[in-house]
Write a protein that holds these residues in place. Structure first.
Motif, short mmCIF file in Angstrom:
data_model
loop_
_atom_site.label_atom_id
_atom_site.label_comp_id
_atom_site.label_asym_id
_atom_site.label_seq_id
_atom_site.Cartn_x
_atom_site.Cartn_y
_atom_site.Cartn_z
N GLU A 217 0.81 -1.22 0.00
CA GLU A 217 0.00 0.00 0.00
C GLU A 217 0.84 1.27 0.00
OE1 GLU A 217 -2.86 -0.11 3.22
OE2 GLU A 217 -2.97 -2.28 3.05
N LEU A 218 2.13 1.13 0.22
CA LEU A 218 3.01 2.30 0.31
C LEU A 218 3.44 2.80 -1.06
CD1 LEU A 218 5.51 1.43 3.19
CD2 LEU A 218 3.77 3.21 3.19
N GLN A 219 3.49 4.11 -1.18
CA GLN A 219 4.07 4.75 -2.36
C GLN A 219 5.38 5.39 -1.92
OE1 GLN A 219 1.30 7.45 -4.21
NE2 GLN A 219 -0.41 6.09 -3.76
N LEU A 220 6.42 5.17 -2.73
CA LEU A 220 7.76 5.69 -2.43
C LEU A 220 8.31 6.39 -3.66
CD1 LEU A 220 9.13 2.42 -0.79
CD2 LEU A 220 8.34 4.45 0.42
N ASP A 221 9.27 7.28 -3.44
CA ASP A 221 9.91 8.02 -4.53
C ASP A 221 11.43 7.94 -4.44
OD1 ASP A 221 7.50 9.05 -5.74
OD2 ASP A 221 7.34 10.40 -4.02
N PRO A 222 12.02 6.80 -4.83
CA PRO A 222 13.49 6.75 -4.81
C PRO A 222 14.05 7.71 -5.85
CG PRO A 222 12.58 4.78 -5.85
CD PRO A 222 11.42 5.56 -5.31
N SER A 223 15.16 8.36 -5.51
CA SER A 223 15.79 9.28 -6.45
C SER A 223 16.98 8.64 -7.17
CB SER A 223 16.23 10.57 -5.74
OG SER A 223 17.18 10.26 -4.74
N MET A 224 17.29 7.40 -6.81
CA MET A 224 18.35 6.65 -7.49
C MET A 224 17.92 5.18 -7.56
SD MET A 224 21.19 6.67 -4.39
CE MET A 224 22.52 6.22 -5.44
N THR A 225 18.59 4.42 -8.39
CA THR A 225 18.28 3.00 -8.54
C THR A 225 18.74 2.22 -7.32
OG1 THR A 225 18.43 3.16 -10.95
CG2 THR A 225 18.61 0.96 -9.99
N TRP A 226 17.86 1.37 -6.80
CA TRP A 226 18.18 0.46 -5.71
C TRP A 226 18.10 -0.96 -6.25
CZ3 TRP A 226 19.27 1.61 -0.52
CH2 TRP A 226 19.21 2.96 -0.19
N ASN A 227 18.65 -1.90 -5.54
CA ASN A 227 18.63 -3.32 -5.91
C ASN A 227 17.74 -4.06 -4.92
OD1 ASN A 227 20.73 -3.09 -8.00
ND2 ASN A 227 21.99 -2.53 -6.25
N ALA A 228 16.65 -4.65 -5.42
CA ALA A 228 15.71 -5.36 -4.56
C ALA A 228 16.10 -6.83 -4.48
CB ALA A 228 14.29 -5.24 -5.12
N ALA A 229 16.20 -7.33 -3.27
CA ALA A 229 16.49 -8.76 -3.04
C ALA A 229 15.23 -9.56 -3.34
CB ALA A 229 16.94 -8.99 -1.60
N SER B 287 15.70 10.42 2.48
CA SER B 287 14.76 10.97 1.50
C SER B 287 13.72 9.93 1.10
CB SER B 287 15.54 11.47 0.28
OG SER B 287 14.67 11.87 -0.73
N LEU B 288 14.17 8.71 0.86
CA LEU B 288 13.26 7.62 0.50
C LEU B 288 12.26 7.34 1.62
CD1 LEU B 288 12.44 5.35 -1.48
CD2 LEU B 288 14.13 3.93 -0.34
N ILE B 289 12.75 7.25 2.85
CA ILE B 289 11.87 6.99 3.99
C ILE B 289 10.83 8.10 4.13
CG2 ILE B 289 11.80 6.88 6.52
CD1 ILE B 289 14.53 5.36 6.34
N LYS B 290 11.28 9.34 4.04
CA LYS B 290 10.37 10.47 4.19
C LYS B 290 9.37 10.58 3.05
CE LYS B 290 13.14 13.37 7.22
NZ LYS B 290 13.84 14.66 7.36
N SER B 291 9.64 9.97 1.92
CA SER B 291 8.72 10.01 0.78
C SER B 291 7.54 9.05 0.94
CB SER B 291 9.45 9.69 -0.53
OG SER B 291 9.67 8.29 -0.68
N ALA B 292 7.61 8.14 1.91
CA ALA B 292 6.57 7.11 2.08
C ALA B 292 5.21 7.73 2.40
CB ALA B 292 6.98 6.13 3.18
N ARG B 293 4.20 7.19 1.76
CA ARG B 293 2.83 7.65 1.97
C ARG B 293 1.88 6.59 1.44
NH1 ARG B 293 5.32 9.24 -2.25
NH2 ARG B 293 4.35 9.62 -4.24
N LEU B 294 0.62 6.70 1.87
CA LEU B 294 -0.40 5.77 1.38
C LEU B 294 -1.07 6.35 0.15
CD1 LEU B 294 -2.01 4.62 4.72
CD2 LEU B 294 -0.35 3.42 3.32
#
Length: 183
Positions: free
Chosen positions: A21-33, A176-183
């Protein structure tokens, strides 16, 4: 917090990303396990890294229901604490701290939290706090945790980085990524 080192990661590109349910806005590419290598996590939890899971990671927990634990419990002797929808911020801080201690194994890690402070996640009131983790047989970690409760569900984002270098290396982007979290 250990996950197998031989895994196939998928790229999470910058821009709007949905995790449960979370929306996030990463500003760079991350690698998901891949989820199959994150056996200790619940449901839709995702783990992202920049430099490798032992060096830094963000654990995104997109909603824990009342009565659920943050991490998957494999053994009843772990006695992981459960989230309660009426918990206050300092109680959730203690829940996260205790969950990490129990997931490592008591006596294997020392965890301290500090700097509990309010933070808004979209329309939801939440909070952030810092964490120090001393591991008996590995590197020490620093952490930055953001959390909020909405509709009796806990949403949690935890960034951990090895000390002395990797926490600071990605802290700004992680915050920045954590603070971008929202529903």
């Amino acid at each position: 917090m250990l996950v197998s080192a031989c895994v196939n990661f998928s790229a999470v590109s910058p821009g709007a990303v949905q995790v449960g349910e979370l929306q996030l806005d990463p500003s760079m590419t991350w690698n998901a396990a891949p989820n199959l290598n994150s056996a200790y996590t619940n449901r839709d939890t995702q783990i992202w890294t920049q430099d490798g899971l032992l060096l830094n990671r963000i654990i995104i927990v997109p909603g824990i229901d009342d009565g659920e634990t943050i991490f998957r419990q494999f053994d009843s002797s772990q006695a992981l604490p459960a989230f309660e929808a009426d918990m206050l911020a300092h109680e959730i801080e203690e829940l996260v701290e205790s969950s990490i201690v129990k997931s490592f194994g008591e006596g294997q890690v020392s965890v301290q939290t500090e700097n509990l402070r309010p933070n808004r996640f979209g329309a939801s009131k939440g909070f952030m706090f810092d964490m120090l983790i001393a591991v008996s047989d590995g590197p020490n970690y620093r952490g930055l945790i953001g959390a909020f409760v909405d509709s009796d569900r806990l949403y949690l984002l935890m960034y951990f980085g090895a000390e002395p270098y990797y926490f600071d290396k990605r802290r700004e982007e992680a915050e920045s990524l954590i603070k971008s979290a929202r529903l």
